[in-house]
Scaffold this motif. Sequence first.
Motif, PDB file in Angstrom:
ATOM      1  N   SER A 215       0.466  -1.061  -0.149  1.00  0.00           N
ATOM      2  CA  SER A 215      -0.273   0.129  -0.398  1.00  0.00           C
ATOM      3  C   SER A 215       0.827   1.342   0.305  1.00  0.00           C
ATOM      4  O   SER A 215       1.496   1.685   0.627  1.00  0.00           O
ATOM      5  CB  SER A 215      -0.713   0.407   1.091  1.00  0.00           C
ATOM      6  N   PRO A 216       0.118   2.221  -0.553  1.00  0.00           N
ATOM      7  CA  PRO A 216       1.294   3.547  -0.552  1.00  0.00           C
ATOM      8  C   PRO A 216       1.765   4.152   0.343  1.00  0.00           C
ATOM      9  O   PRO A 216       2.878   4.408   0.840  1.00  0.00           O
ATOM     10  CB  PRO A 216       0.083   4.732  -1.143  1.00  0.00           C
ATOM     11  N   SER A 217       0.759   3.813   1.315  1.00  0.00           N
ATOM     12  CA  SER A 217       0.509   4.551   2.933  1.00  0.00           C
ATOM     13  C   SER A 217       2.586   3.931   3.954  1.00  0.00           C
ATOM     14  O   SER A 217       2.624   3.945   4.729  1.00  0.00           O
ATOM     15  CB  SER A 217       0.161   4.520   4.306  1.00  0.00           C
ATOM     16  N   VAL A 246      -1.288  -0.917  -3.902  1.00  0.00           N
ATOM     17  CA  VAL A 246      -2.764  -1.826  -2.724  1.00  0.00           C
ATOM     18  C   VAL A 246      -2.362  -2.779  -3.684  1.00  0.00           C
ATOM     19  O   VAL A 246      -3.240  -3.082  -4.382  1.00  0.00           O
ATOM     20  CB  VAL A 246      -3.529  -0.789  -2.406  1.00  0.00           C
ATOM     21  N   CYS A 380      -1.319  -4.492   4.598  1.00  0.00           N
ATOM     22  CA  CYS A 380      -2.660  -3.818   3.402  1.00  0.00           C
ATOM     23  C   CYS A 380      -4.111  -4.193   4.492  1.00  0.00           C
ATOM     24  O   CYS A 380      -4.545  -2.740   4.145  1.00  0.00           O
ATOM     25  CB  CYS A 380      -2.174  -4.421   2.170  1.00  0.00           C
ATOM     26  N   GLY A 401      -1.974   0.024   4.546  1.00  0.00           N
ATOM     27  CA  GLY A 401      -3.763  -0.381   3.502  1.00  0.00           C
ATOM     28  C   GLY A 401      -4.834   0.263   4.782  1.00  0.00           C
ATOM     29  O   GLY A 401      -5.990   0.360   3.329  1.00  0.00           O
ATOM     30  N   ARG A 403      -5.710   2.923   5.898  1.00  0.00           N
ATOM     31  CA  ARG A 403      -5.552   4.662   5.304  1.00  0.00           C
ATOM     32  C   ARG A 403      -5.880   4.608   4.042  1.00  0.00           C
ATOM     33  O   ARG A 403      -6.898   5.007   3.612  1.00  0.00           O
ATOM     34  CB  ARG A 403      -4.555   4.930   6.040  1.00  0.00           C
ATOM     35  N   ASP A 404      -5.127   3.780   3.140  1.00  0.00           N
ATOM     36  CA  ASP A 404      -5.383   3.908   1.558  1.00  0.00           C
ATOM     37  C   ASP A 404      -6.874   3.031   0.911  1.00  0.00           C
ATOM     38  O   ASP A 404      -6.702   3.428  -0.248  1.00  0.00           O
ATOM     39  CB  ASP A 404      -4.494   3.074   0.778  1.00  0.00           C
ATOM     40  N   THR A 405      -7.650   2.107   1.980  1.00  0.00           N
ATOM     41  CA  THR A 405      -9.119   1.765   1.470  1.00  0.00           C
ATOM     42  C   THR A 405      -9.917   1.725   2.129  1.00  0.00           C
ATOM     43  O   THR A 405     -11.062   2.295   1.286  1.00  0.00           O
ATOM     44  CB  THR A 405      -8.502   0.215   1.708  1.00  0.00           C
TER      45      THR A 405
END
Length: 475
Positions: A215-217, A246, A380, A401, A403-405
């Motif tokens: 994931s980017p975070s 992700v 993730c 992940g 936070r990203d999803t």
Amino acid sequence: MKIMFVAAEGAPFAKTGGLGDVIGALPKSLVKNGNEVAVVLPYYDVVDAKFGDQVEDVMYFYTELGWRRVYVGVKKIVRDGVTFYFIDNHDYFFRGHVYGDWDDGERFAFFQLAALELMEKVDFIPDVLHVHDYHTGMIPFLLKEKYHWINAYKDIKTVFTIHNIEFQGQFDPGMLWELFGVGYERYADGTLRWNDCLNWMKAAVLYADRVTTVSPSYAEEIKTPAFGKGLDQIMRMESGKLSGIVNGIDTDLFNPETDPHLVTHFSVDDLTGKAKDKAALQERVGLPVRDDVPLIGIVSRLTDQKGFDLVVNELSNILKRDLQIVVLGTGYADYENAFSWFGQHYPDKLSANITFDLELAQQIYAACDLFLMPSAFEPCGLSQMMAMRYGTLPLVHEVGGLRDTVESYNPVTGSGTGFSFNNFSGFWMTTTLDFALDTYKNHKDAWRKLQEQAMTRDFSWDSASQDYIALYQDL
């Protein structure tokens, strides 16, 4: 492109966690996009038990494991257009489990050497060799330092994916010549050395052409001392080739309209089946059947990483509210015992299922109103995406992940797909839970809209694989 994956596990053959899901799904999506894909896995006894009658014997050869000459059997099976090659050696892989043996270093040293030598022998020379986690982390190093004399290998590009930086593969440096058959120079000059150990993950990060995480975070987090598990300095040093993509989920498998584990199917347009699934789940786990009470699901390993110290410390407080909780998972004995104790003392409010049951897991994803996932760190995470697919809103700690999803509900704009807190404490988790419960009970239209937004988010591998294809093409 020709792409080869090498990993210690892959669904549906052998799987212990998220890595297995990725290896089961990403290659399939890459094939759909017109790429030629092969996957190399160990031939475990669990694979033999389930797929022994379907695999084909390809060949065998011997590899030099230090001073020993060791047998390498090669088997294969083709599924969904992906060719899976298995490295067979009963001494190393017929152990009744995937990881956790005293000689894991030797087992996976053998696996990596065999995988590299297999490419030429089966005539699959990839454009991109994509390796995963520390068990395959020495492959980029070996490709450049040991096998560089093989002409066919000189243009292969390597990608290394970190699924969890906690497990790095730290071993005695004597392994370099005793198993890998290479000199001491790269350890002596500090390249492979970290904390006076040979560190496989450090080797992978330095030698791979690209490093990704899930994931980017998490890609940003592992550059910090808080999340880098001692390797943050190396991650900062190599940040130019580090990126986060992700994971996806298998949307054919996790589909409320077709899932064979559900009592009643439902869709984003018609959620009446979800209410029936909720009643069936309450009945199955011994909770009072009530449609008006919010049902909270937990499907997880019960560990500190997953935030269960927060949950257990807050549980007596949380259970004062009008709600129900269903827990499924195993993990640390303290947490297993705590959930069991609360289950016995609050039988109308909490059902503790200290086991793993795939059917029950699917029913929890589908039937609950909220899904609790307060991880301390989460590279993730897949459960939050699975829950959203079934209109079960996740309540998460804003990390990695998660936070990203999961988009946190904004009551002003109505946007969001779940609820989140960014201060890792029991107080903020419970405060966020109260906000979610208030939305559930007093703002039914907003809740329905959140479910719709969650169910229509695209978490398919067909989308996620596009980022990998871009990365490979860039290489």
